[in-house]
Design an enzyme around this catalytic site. Structure first.
Site, PDB file in Angstrom:
ATOM      1  N   SER A   1       0.831  -1.196   0.000  1.00 36.93           N
ATOM      2  CA  SER A   1       0.000   0.000   0.000  1.00 36.93           C
ATOM      3  C   SER A   1       0.873   1.257   0.000  1.00 36.93           C
ATOM      4  O   SER A   1       1.655   1.444  -0.926  1.00 36.93           O
ATOM      5  CB  SER A   1      -0.951  -0.057   1.205  1.00 36.93           C
TER       6      SER A   1
ATOM      7  N   ASP B   1     -10.361  -5.496  -2.854  1.00 33.04           N
ATOM      8  CA  ASP B   1      -9.704  -4.469  -2.039  1.00 33.04           C
ATOM      9  C   ASP B   1     -10.523  -3.185  -2.135  1.00 33.04           C
ATOM     10  O   ASP B   1     -10.687  -2.615  -3.225  1.00 33.04           O
ATOM     11  CB  ASP B   1      -8.285  -4.277  -2.599  1.00 33.04           C
TER      12      ASP B   1
ATOM     13  N   HIS C   1      -7.397  -6.000   1.238  1.00 30.73           N
ATOM     14  CA  HIS C   1      -6.197  -5.185   1.452  1.00 30.73           C
ATOM     15  C   HIS C   1      -5.401  -5.637   2.686  1.00 30.73           C
ATOM     16  O   HIS C   1      -4.431  -5.000   3.059  1.00 30.73           O
ATOM     17  CB  HIS C   1      -6.633  -3.720   1.622  1.00 30.73           C
TER      18      HIS C   1
END
Lengths: 277, 277
Positions: A147, A223, A256
């Protein structure tokens, strides 16, 4: 360097250390996994950069990297995501700014510039410290992250291709200059002039001519940040016809979380080991 | 049954669920990993019992069991370690008693007997619930656990050899009737008459004639609880000449943490898979 903990795992050592950082102007904490092979010879080193809200501990506890790192003989260093401490500027109710949200850049604006210098910390100070204290082969370095940390890994690779030989990312923010959760932070850290943001934006770096041999990106299709924050398609478009290799894998049903990261961790470690020799 | 979370991992599903428990007289939470094979056919189920202070979450986050469970097709159920809730008796400053310290027994003494019935919960209520909601082959059940949960796994196996086909433990408390950290709890849960303690003590159960085919025990030699709390040598002595098989592995440098557990998790999952077919 202060030892916070050292624990045996998979025949090697999982450690947590703290030190006074010049770059960040305060104490910084990081985790290092040293595989058993490092007692005999210098081993390649992998830098893992974590995402928003994380410290060194999230991936250390949930990343499931030690088994394969021990098998492949990789040293894995997991830094914190921002400066810490009572005197460090923060926005207490904003998880996308301040502590836990350093974005791996060197801030230029007050009050952030006093401590938020994660780019210098990750690319200069921490490597020097790790080289001094661990048996690393600094000619074999790779970088990866998740991320915000995927953003960090990719931008640092693009700007340091002479030092880093491999790069991969889990669900990276590939274009932070225009992503929902980073525009506000970039403006505060770097000022309103968007020209200064480009060296911290993987897509912009490629547009401006930065090159790196190839990237591996894994992305979950379930996600929740995919469309507004991550947008790997922008990077796919940016590298087209540049000679930069991209293996972009989109996975049905994955989100995620570290459940996603740990599922594909082995593949990433092998990707790096193949390129680090 | 209430869904707390369901997340894709290693091709399967890591879920957390809550339900009203009759045995524990209140809401209980547990984690289940369902491997990809369970979409096609009923799969064996492994019960993992956690140690003092843990909930279902510790092993779910740090146990690193999903990769191998997915490979072997094992369903892994991770219950909580005690009843929870505002009306549940507790000793707030004692981590060896009350919440997080159920010791997998049915308490008989006030005020504990009202909720602390973890033996009935683990051996009857939860299996019935899991059978109802997941695609499990209840003829292929194994049990394992850590520390207090190793105690739970071993005593439950010894008392239910017709139902459980495999048992293993990480650093188990093998003789809780005389171990530092359990004597106080046993007295409060079960009363002063030590005869009532024996069915919750693996060594005493074997002395009293309980049998199970074989056990795998891994134990770290750098475990700070080894000499006063765990003492696997007592179990080794108890099973001598009984026909009970014991593979006891003592590991240099390993401590009592999930770094130890995760290191040997694959071995335990394979141990169970070999015996569950």
């Amino acid at each position: 360097m202060k030892i916070i903990s050292q624990t045996t795992a998979f025949g090697g050592m999982q450690g947590v250390f703290a030190h006074e950082s010049t770059a960040c102007n305060g104490e910084m904490t990081f985790a290092v996994y040293v595989p058993p092979q490092a007692t005999r010879e210098p081993r390649p080193v992998l830098w893992y950069l974590s995402g928003l809200t994380c410290t060194h501990a999230n991936v250390m506890e949930k990343g499931e990297y030690r088994r394969m790192a021990a098998e492949l003989g990789l040293i894995v260093v997991c830094p914190d995501t921002s400066p810490r401490g009572a005197d460090v500027a923060d926005e207490l109710t904003n998880w996308q700014m301040g502590k836990g949200a350093g974005f791996y850049l060197d801030a230029t604006e007050a009050p952030w510039a006093e401590h938020y210098r994660m780019y210098s910390y990750i690319t200069e100070e921490l490597p020097a410290l790790v080289r001094e204290h661990f048996r690393v082969d600094m000619d074999r370095q790779g970088i990866f992250g998740h991320s915000m940390g995927g953003h960090g890994a990719m931008t640092i690779a693009l700007r340091n291709p002479e030092r880093l030989r491999s790069c991969s990312a889990f669900a990276p923010i590939v274009a932070p200059s225009s992503a929902d959760w980073s525009v506000g932070a970039f403006e505060k850290y770097l000022g309103a002039d968007k020209a200064a943001w480009r060296k911290y934006d993987a897509c912009a770096l490629v547009e401006d001519g930065a090159r790196f041999p190839e990237f591996l990106i894994d992305q979950g299709k379930a996600d929740g940040f995919l469309d507004n924050g991550l947008r790997p398609g922008l990077f796919e478009a940016a590298v087209k016809d540049t000679g930069i290799g991209l293996t972009l894998r989109m996975h049905e049903r994955y989100d995620h979380s570290y459940y996603f990261i740990s599922t594909f961790m082995d593949d990433h470690l092998r990707w790096h080991a193949d390129r680090l020799g």
